[in-house]
Structures are given as C-alpha cells and as structure tokens.
Design a protein around this motif. Structure first.
Motif, PDB file in Angstrom:
ATOM      1  N   MET A   1       0.701  -1.297   0.008  1.00  0.00           N
ATOM      2  CA  MET A   1      -0.032  -0.069   0.079  1.00  0.00           C
ATOM      3  C   MET A   1       0.745   1.327   0.022  1.00  0.00           C
ATOM      4  SD  MET A   1      -2.835   1.233  -0.384  1.00  0.00           S
ATOM      5  CE  MET A   1      -3.637  -0.216  -0.136  1.00  0.00           C
ATOM      6  N   PHE A   2       2.112   1.208   0.715  1.00  0.00           N
ATOM      7  CA  PHE A   2       2.985   2.381   0.766  1.00  0.00           C
ATOM      8  C   PHE A   2       3.336   2.726  -0.730  1.00  0.00           C
ATOM      9  CE2 PHE A   2       7.442   3.495   0.721  1.00  0.00           C
ATOM     10  CZ  PHE A   2       7.399   4.798   1.110  1.00  0.00           C
ATOM     11  N   THR A   3       4.102   1.753  -1.359  1.00  0.00           N
ATOM     12  CA  THR A   3       4.498   1.976  -2.701  1.00  0.00           C
ATOM     13  C   THR A   3       3.213   2.289  -3.699  1.00  0.00           C
ATOM     14  OG1 THR A   3       4.302  -0.468  -3.134  1.00  0.00           O
ATOM     15  CG2 THR A   3       6.346   0.580  -2.653  1.00  0.00           C
ATOM     16  N   LYS A   4       2.012   1.812  -3.630  1.00  0.00           N
ATOM     17  CA  LYS A   4       0.956   2.132  -4.260  1.00  0.00           C
ATOM     18  C   LYS A   4       0.531   3.529  -4.196  1.00  0.00           C
ATOM     19  CE  LYS A   4      -3.783   1.074  -5.532  1.00  0.00           C
ATOM     20  NZ  LYS A   4      -3.842   1.598  -6.616  1.00  0.00           N
ATOM     21  N   THR A   5       0.744   3.866  -2.864  1.00  0.00           N
ATOM     22  CA  THR A   5       0.331   5.504  -2.653  1.00  0.00           C
ATOM     23  C   THR A   5       1.190   6.399  -3.122  1.00  0.00           C
ATOM     24  OG1 THR A   5      -0.674   4.671  -0.543  1.00  0.00           O
ATOM     25  CG2 THR A   5      -0.315   7.018  -0.973  1.00  0.00           C
ATOM     26  N   LEU A   6       2.527   5.875  -3.285  1.00  0.00           N
ATOM     27  CA  LEU A   6       3.599   6.816  -3.910  1.00  0.00           C
ATOM     28  C   LEU A   6       3.259   6.911  -5.217  1.00  0.00           C
ATOM     29  CD1 LEU A   6       6.916   5.684  -2.001  1.00  0.00           C
ATOM     30  CD2 LEU A   6       5.599   7.836  -1.954  1.00  0.00           C
ATOM     31  N   PHE A   7       3.101   5.743  -5.868  1.00  0.00           N
ATOM     32  CA  PHE A   7       2.727   5.764  -7.535  1.00  0.00           C
ATOM     33  C   PHE A   7       1.667   6.472  -7.746  1.00  0.00           C
ATOM     34  CE2 PHE A   7       1.165   3.911 -11.284  1.00  0.00           C
ATOM     35  CZ  PHE A   7       2.265   4.275 -12.121  1.00  0.00           C
ATOM     36  N   ASP A   8       0.497   6.483  -6.917  1.00  0.00           N
ATOM     37  CA  ASP A   8      -0.757   7.053  -7.307  1.00  0.00           C
ATOM     38  C   ASP A   8      -0.739   8.607  -7.162  1.00  0.00           C
ATOM     39  OD1 ASP A   8      -1.985   4.672  -7.876  1.00  0.00           O
ATOM     40  OD2 ASP A   8      -2.897   4.456  -6.138  1.00  0.00           O
ATOM     41  N   ASN A   9       0.353   8.992  -6.408  1.00  0.00           N
ATOM     42  CA  ASN A   9       0.542  10.400  -6.091  1.00  0.00           C
ATOM     43  C   ASN A   9       1.707  11.034  -6.447  1.00  0.00           C
ATOM     44  OD1 ASN A   9      -2.079  11.185  -3.741  1.00  0.00           O
ATOM     45  ND2 ASN A   9      -1.389   9.195  -3.289  1.00  0.00           N
ATOM     46  N   ARG A  10       2.364  10.378  -7.493  1.00  0.00           N
ATOM     47  CA  ARG A  10       3.587  10.738  -7.685  1.00  0.00           C
ATOM     48  C   ARG A  10       3.613  12.090  -8.471  1.00  0.00           C
ATOM     49  NH1 ARG A  10       1.193   7.479 -11.370  1.00  0.00           N
ATOM     50  NH2 ARG A  10       1.494   7.581 -13.690  1.00  0.00           N
ATOM     51  N   ARG A  11       2.466  12.357  -9.299  1.00  0.00           N
ATOM     52  CA  ARG A  11       2.542  13.791  -9.927  1.00  0.00           C
ATOM     53  C   ARG A  11       2.110  15.034  -8.737  1.00  0.00           C
ATOM     54  NH1 ARG A  11      -0.072  10.154 -13.424  1.00  0.00           N
ATOM     55  NH2 ARG A  11       0.739  10.032 -15.396  1.00  0.00           N
ATOM     56  N   ILE A  12       1.343  14.554  -8.041  1.00  0.00           N
ATOM     57  CA  ILE A  12       0.928  15.756  -6.937  1.00  0.00           C
ATOM     58  C   ILE A  12       2.222  15.941  -6.024  1.00  0.00           C
ATOM     59  CG2 ILE A  12      -0.166  15.875  -4.860  1.00  0.00           C
ATOM     60  CD1 ILE A  12      -2.326  14.228  -6.100  1.00  0.00           C
ATOM     61  N   PHE A  13       3.095  14.934  -5.572  1.00  0.00           N
ATOM     62  CA  PHE A  13       4.346  15.110  -4.847  1.00  0.00           C
ATOM     63  C   PHE A  13       5.350  15.931  -5.952  1.00  0.00           C
ATOM     64  CE2 PHE A  13       3.604  10.920  -2.391  1.00  0.00           C
ATOM     65  CZ  PHE A  13       2.537  11.779  -1.593  1.00  0.00           C
ATOM     66  N   THR A  14       5.335  15.438  -7.145  1.00  0.00           N
ATOM     67  CA  THR A  14       6.260  16.215  -7.890  1.00  0.00           C
ATOM     68  C   THR A  14       5.973  17.694  -8.123  1.00  0.00           C
ATOM     69  OG1 THR A  14       6.665  14.291  -8.967  1.00  0.00           O
ATOM     70  CG2 THR A  14       7.320  16.197 -10.253  1.00  0.00           C
ATOM     71  N   VAL A  15       4.693  18.009  -8.352  1.00  0.00           N
ATOM     72  CA  VAL A  15       4.250  19.436  -8.659  1.00  0.00           C
ATOM     73  C   VAL A  15       4.478  20.337  -7.256  1.00  0.00           C
ATOM     74  CG1 VAL A  15       2.338  20.929  -8.945  1.00  0.00           C
ATOM     75  CG2 VAL A  15       2.553  18.785 -10.360  1.00  0.00           C
ATOM     76  N   TRP A  16       4.179  20.113  -6.081  1.00  0.00           N
ATOM     77  CA  TRP A  16       4.360  20.397  -4.907  1.00  0.00           C
ATOM     78  C   TRP A  16       5.728  20.603  -4.607  1.00  0.00           C
ATOM     79  CZ3 TRP A  16       1.532  22.866  -1.498  1.00  0.00           C
ATOM     80  CH2 TRP A  16       0.194  22.962  -1.563  1.00  0.00           C
ATOM     81  N   ALA A  17       6.572  19.850  -5.058  1.00  0.00           N
ATOM     82  CA  ALA A  17       8.214  19.924  -4.666  1.00  0.00           C
ATOM     83  C   ALA A  17       8.762  20.701  -5.478  1.00  0.00           C
ATOM     84  CB  ALA A  17       8.838  18.706  -4.716  1.00  0.00           C
ATOM     85  N   ALA A  18       8.321  20.792  -7.036  1.00  0.00           N
ATOM     86  CA  ALA A  18       8.959  21.896  -7.813  1.00  0.00           C
ATOM     87  C   ALA A  18       8.294  23.231  -7.905  1.00  0.00           C
ATOM     88  CB  ALA A  18       8.300  21.136  -9.240  1.00  0.00           C
ATOM     89  N   ALA A  19       7.041  23.585  -7.350  1.00  0.00           N
ATOM     90  CA  ALA A  19       6.764  24.480  -7.085  1.00  0.00           C
ATOM     91  C   ALA A  19       7.293  25.144  -5.870  1.00  0.00           C
ATOM     92  CB  ALA A  19       5.067  24.762  -6.963  1.00  0.00           C
ATOM     93  N   THR A  20       7.397  24.748  -4.589  1.00  0.00           N
ATOM     94  CA  THR A  20       7.796  25.095  -3.348  1.00  0.00           C
ATOM     95  C   THR A  20       9.391  25.554  -3.655  1.00  0.00           C
ATOM     96  OG1 THR A  20       6.432  23.746  -2.393  1.00  0.00           O
ATOM     97  CG2 THR A  20       8.314  24.845  -1.322  1.00  0.00           C
ATOM     98  N   GLY A  21      10.205  24.742  -4.518  1.00  0.00           N
ATOM     99  CA  GLY A  21      11.356  25.017  -4.660  1.00  0.00           C
ATOM    100  C   GLY A  21      11.745  25.939  -5.796  1.00  0.00           C
ATOM    101  N   LEU A  22      11.222  26.350  -6.763  1.00  0.00           N
ATOM    102  CA  LEU A  22      11.048  27.305  -7.454  1.00  0.00           C
ATOM    103  C   LEU A  22      10.847  28.656  -7.041  1.00  0.00           C
ATOM    104  CD1 LEU A  22       9.422  26.092 -11.034  1.00  0.00           C
ATOM    105  CD2 LEU A  22      12.127  26.530 -10.310  1.00  0.00           C
ATOM    106  N   LEU A  23       9.720  28.594  -5.951  1.00  0.00           N
ATOM    107  CA  LEU A  23       9.523  29.988  -5.341  1.00  0.00           C
ATOM    108  C   LEU A  23      10.451  29.941  -4.273  1.00  0.00           C
ATOM    109  CD1 LEU A  23       5.447  29.270  -5.025  1.00  0.00           C
ATOM    110  CD2 LEU A  23       6.816  31.144  -5.905  1.00  0.00           C
ATOM    111  N   THR A  24      10.943  29.025  -3.591  1.00  0.00           N
ATOM    112  CA  THR A  24      12.105  29.092  -2.732  1.00  0.00           C
ATOM    113  C   THR A  24      13.471  29.990  -3.429  1.00  0.00           C
ATOM    114  OG1 THR A  24      11.338  27.559  -1.187  1.00  0.00           O
ATOM    115  CG2 THR A  24      13.627  28.134  -0.859  1.00  0.00           C
ATOM    116  N   MET A  25      13.812  29.194  -4.549  1.00  0.00           N
ATOM    117  CA  MET A  25      14.969  29.875  -5.374  1.00  0.00           C
ATOM    118  C   MET A  25      14.526  31.177  -5.575  1.00  0.00           C
ATOM    119  SD  MET A  25      16.540  28.231  -8.821  1.00  0.00           S
ATOM    120  CE  MET A  25      16.908  26.830  -7.999  1.00  0.00           C
ATOM    121  N   MET A  26      13.670  31.617  -6.114  1.00  0.00           N
ATOM    122  CA  MET A  26      13.305  33.073  -6.622  1.00  0.00           C
ATOM    123  C   MET A  26      13.334  34.041  -5.247  1.00  0.00           C
ATOM    124  SD  MET A  26       9.917  34.468  -8.456  1.00  0.00           S
ATOM    125  CE  MET A  26       8.936  34.170  -7.081  1.00  0.00           C
TER     126      MET A  26
END
Length: 254
Positions: free
Chosen positions: A1-26
């Motif tokens: 269930m852990f790996t399935k949850t990671l896979f199912d939410n991979r796009r959500i986690f990626t978007v949150w990480a990318a957006a937060t990282g870019l705003l932090t860098m800016m």
C-alpha cells in the motif's frame, strides 16, 4: 500500500516539490537587492514573522523565505495531501474495496501516512537544493550548509505534522475531503498568525502552543540543529498519527 500510494500520488508530490523549490529559489535570489535597501519602514506588526532582521543572509531567509512563504506552502501540502489519504477514499467508496483485502485499518493508515511523509521529505530536499543552487550567486554563503539542512529538516517535519493532523481527522471522523482540508488549513493559518502576532499583544508564551515556533523559533539558519524543537515536532506528529489510527480502528465505517 505504501508503494501504491507513492505511485498514485507521484504527480502531486512532484508538483508540490517543484513549485515550492522554484518559489524558494526565486525569493532567496532577491537577497542582494533587498539587503541593499533600507528596511527601517518595515511595519512593526510583521516583525513577529521574522522580518525584524534583514541585515544578514540568515535573517533575510528566516523572514522572507522560511518565515512567510515556505511554511504556508508546507501547511497546505500537509492539509491537502492528508485529506486525500483516508477521507477521499471513504467519500468515494474506494475505502470499502481496499479494506476487503487482507490489510488492517491501522496498517492502511500508516502506509498512507508514510507515503505522505516521503512527499514532505521530497519537498524539503528540493527546497534545500534550491537554496544551495543560488547560495553563491545570491550572496548567501554566510549561512553554513548544515544550517540550511537543519531548516529543511524542520520544514519536512512541519509538513508531516499537518499531514498527520489531516489524516488523523479524516480517519477519526469520516468527514469529507473538503471538510478535512478546511479544518486543517484553518488550524494551520490560525496557529501561523498566532505565532506571528503574539509578540504584538505581549503574549510571547502563546508561541509555545504553535508548531511554527518549533519550526523556526530556534532560528536554525543562525544556530543550526535544535534538537528539542525537532523532537517536539516529531513527537506531535507521532501522537496525531497514533490517535487517528486508534480511532480509525474502532470507528463504524458503515
């Protein structure tokens, strides 16, 4: 269930990480311009949010980046993702299908929360990489790498704490996803505001009741790892997950 949850939410986690990282860098990259200006006209009301010291790189980052922008994003990540872990499945009826398989309720919740925590770590890691990427060009070299890592650790724990709160509320009450998100986000914003405005009303002790005090009150960017603050955030997260799991195990899902 852990790996399935990671896979199912991979796009959500990626978007949150990318957006937060870019705003932090800016925002971190603005330091050379901001530090050159006079901050004498900064309203006193916002100084409780860490904007009382922009004369140093650590002071600027503690206020403008890790004091205002990043913790709110971490709070909303925890609220939004935590609301998906149990509440969304129960609301859609998918939870019945999951629990028809040989997996207990506490195990399901713990696996789901573990995936959420991995997402929180990913966000903190991207934020750390973002500030390190502009560290030299933005004249942030006076802040040691270890101090950046300490702040990133607290950021991950703050995200996980609000994720645990949302997951626990959903598991314990059976409320809808929107309701769980609203309650968690409202509590996050309320405690954030309390931590910032408490000094203005002469009630600094109220800060001790908010997670944001333990996230940044010890000034990790200036002082490095604060073991007690980190332990409080981790312990509060553990308590929320445990309480939610126990209630979830006993609650009638019918």
């Amino acid at each position: 269930m852990f790996t399935k949850t990671l896979f199912d939410n991979r796009r959500i986690f990626t978007v949150w990480a990318a957006a937060t990282g870019l705003l932090t860098m800016m925002y971190a990259g603005f330091y050379p311009q901001i530090s050159a200006d006079s901050m004498a006209d900064m309203p006193e009301a916002v100084q409780g949010f860490g904007l009382d010291d922009t004369s140093s790189a650590a002071g600027y980052l503690q206020g403008a980046v890790f004091g205002l922008l990043v913790p709110l994003l971490a709070t909303f990540y925890g609220a939004a993702t935590g609301a998906r872990m149990i509440s969304a499945d129960e609301e859609s009826g998918y939870l019945d299908l999951l629990l028809a398989h040989p997996i207990g309720r506490p195990r399901l919740l713990l696996h789901r929360f573990a995936a959420l925590a991995v997402g929180a770590v990913a966000i903190a890691t991207v934020v750390l990489a973002a500030v390190l990427a502009v560290r030299s060009s933005a004249e942030l070299d006076s802040v040691p790498v270890g101090h950046f890592a300490a702040q990133a650790l607290n950021l991950a724990l703050l995200s996980a704490l609000f994720g645990a709160l949302a997951t626990g509320i959903g598991a314990a009450t059976g409320c809808s996803r929107a309701t769980v998100f609203g309650i968690t986000a409202a509590l996050g914003v309320a405690t954030y505001a309390l931590n910032g405005f408490a000094p203005q009303i002469g009630a600094d002790w109220l800060r001790d009741l908010t997670p944001f005090h333990y996230y940044i009150g010890g000034e990790p960017l200036k002082n490095g790892f604060q073991v007690l603050d980190t332990a409080v955030l981790a312990a509060a997260t553990l308590v929320l997950v445990t309480a939610g799991s126990r209630r979830f195990a006993r609650r009638d899902l019918g």
